[in-house]
Design an enzyme around this catalytic site. Structure first.
Site: not given
Lengths: 351, 351
Positions: A91, A49-50, A238, A248
């Protein structure tokens, strides 16, 4: 040590090696991932993730597909295209994921080995970009908070640290650089419901960095900002729209509202690749809605009556006017003062 | 059924009978409490909670002490004074707790039996006040949202329902009255970290009321307000300063900031006794700081690395300028328009 013992995500022997973030802070386990389906599942379940980590993972995922096709005597060009398609569906919000995938997929035109080399370059680029962001962010804070206290209290949300990238964070990169200059009094880390990346990951990183920190529930932030206990807010992103609106982790928007109310700086630290020039503003950023049971259960225990319905948006949009500045590896964009984020680029395709 | 099968708190056979709110929504267990120490512990551990419920509990606690002293042949006047002292130290923020205690303690001047009768009156008064608040709040919303949709989407925080009082809630009393008029489309209930009163208690009550509802994490509220998905916010209050600043469960302030940003009404529903004329503004309201492990653990599972420090303020202060109106059993106070909350009264003693 000042950083994780190994990189968050890396390329070793034609495979991805990545720390399983769902097991932190309890266990430090590294996954070896050799195929695209396993990678896609690791991304969907947030083992990987991230914001920046997803960019690297997306690019390396295309490289995985190329290598596996070459080993099997299959068509690497076709495999790269299929991988790009599968990974882009994992995602929907993260801009960097699409950028990483696109960059490596485009490099296939120069041959499969060139594409793999491009993917591997993403790793070093991420470290370099985040290092530059950290220093520039620390410089900016020194300027914005000049004449104030010698050490600052920072607020951050979710995890925009080394675990959100390869080896250096964005928001935590800024905090690490400021800490290196002896100017961090304390960091208040929001736990970040529902998946507690702040509690699990940011506190783990801050302890390793030797930064004084306390954990709070997300909704305690505004009250502490209102009481004058926090000097600035710094978060990652993001996806950033052309006008500077910032998507985000859910919860970011209310920290920005509180910062504006109290008159403290609200910084967004993100690499240039997070900026999506094809999104004119935040309303065109797709917001991922995740499963209800992330909200209704914790550690297998129900937190609500059986059968309750839940909404679970994973992100929110902070309007540009609330963002003091976006700090990238190349520049400081003073969005609240009206500066736009976007050079014109093509729209990131939405899966 | 439209309400809990039994009252949240009641006086039966010279004892308090109260539902154990820490066991909801899993189990519906009623505690019988006959002495002040047991009551104080039940309040500290939130088995008994809620702004108005605490007022009734405080008053009935003094009555318990009187009855036990009478049964033991001890001095009821002395026992009432001791009980008032012990109970006032249990929770520092809730105004109603002090009001309930003071009211019954003062009535001891008319004799122990008169004091007990005063305590029992608090029960009916709470129901009457909350019923009036509900109707007045529904009227006000009809007015504020006139010309909009036929049914509204409401946001609420924590639990200001029947479980926060005796039989009718404040914020949920407003929602119940509006629901009775056929004008509630949906209620979004914030889970309310760290103790999840929204997830556990508000969802349980809304299901019983037959109100369509969804659970969200606290930090998702601002984004949904920002996207125009919510028509109004209604919350309760634990203490209201003379200028209209409102102390309520931590997280309330950020909902108010979001409501102001989006231009939707932000209502506070609370009985007059919540207003502390002795507090000139929110900065003089004491904010309870609770144990760190409420934040660092959930259901016995650590949510953060071992040894992490946590801050855990249980309340925050929403400035009067962000409060569209405070609705009490007697009036509508338009705080954002500059109306003050306070008739002048003595300061509530701080334990």
């Amino acid at each position: 040590v000042a950083k994780p013992a190994a990189r968050t995500i890396d390329w070793v022997d034609d495979a991805i090696v990545a720390i399983d973030q769902t097991l932190l802070p309890g266990d430090e386990v590294y996954l070896q991932i050799r195929d695209v389906e396993t990678l896609a599942e690791a991304i969907r379940t947030l083992r990987i993730r991230g914001a920046m980590g997803l960019g690297v993972a997306g690019g390396l995922g295309v490289a995985l597909a190329i290598r596996r096709a070459q080993e099997a005597g299959a068509d690497p060009v076709r495999a790269a295209a299929d991988a790009a398609d599968v990974l882009a569906r994992t995602r929907p919000t993260a801009a960097n994921l699409f950028r990483g995938i696109e960059r490596v997929h485009a490099a296939v035109a120069d041959g499969p080995d060139a594409a793999v080399a491009t993917a591997v370059e993403l790793i070093a680029e991420d470290v370099a970009a985040n290092t530059a962001i950290g220093e520039r962010g620390a410089d900016l804070l020194g300027e914005l908070l000049a004449g104030g206290r010698e050490t600052f209290v920072a607020l951050t949300h979710c995890n925009a640290g080394a675990l959100a990238g390869v080896d250096v964070g964005t928001a935590l990169g800024v905090i690490a650089a400021l800490h290196h200059r002896g100017r961090v009094g304390e960091v208040l880390a929001c736990e970040t419901r529902p998946l507690l990346q702040g509690a699990r990951l940011t506190c783990w990183e801050l302890a390793r960095l030797g930064v004084n920190h306390s954990l709070i529930v997300d909704s305690a932030a505004a009250g502490l900002v209102g009481r004058g206990e926090i000097d600035f807010v710094v978060v990652g992103a993001d996806r950033i729209a052309a006008n500077g609106d910032v998507a985000n982790k859910v919860g970011t928007f209310s920290h920005a509202l509180a910062a504006q109310y109290a008159g403290i700086p609200f910084l967004v630290a993100a690499p240039e690749m997070t900026i999506d020039a094809g999104c004119p503003d935040g309303s065109s950023i797709p917001i991922e809605e995740r499963a209800a049971d992330e909200v209704t259960q914790f550690a297998g225990v129900s937190t609500a009556p059986p059968g309750v319905r839940a909404r679970n948006p994973a992100f929110d949009v902070t309007p540009a006017e609330l963002v003091t500045a976006i700090v990238t590896e190349r520049r400081v964009i003073r969005t609240a003062a009206g500066e736009r984020a976007a050079p014109s680029r093509e729209r990131i395709p939405v899966a």
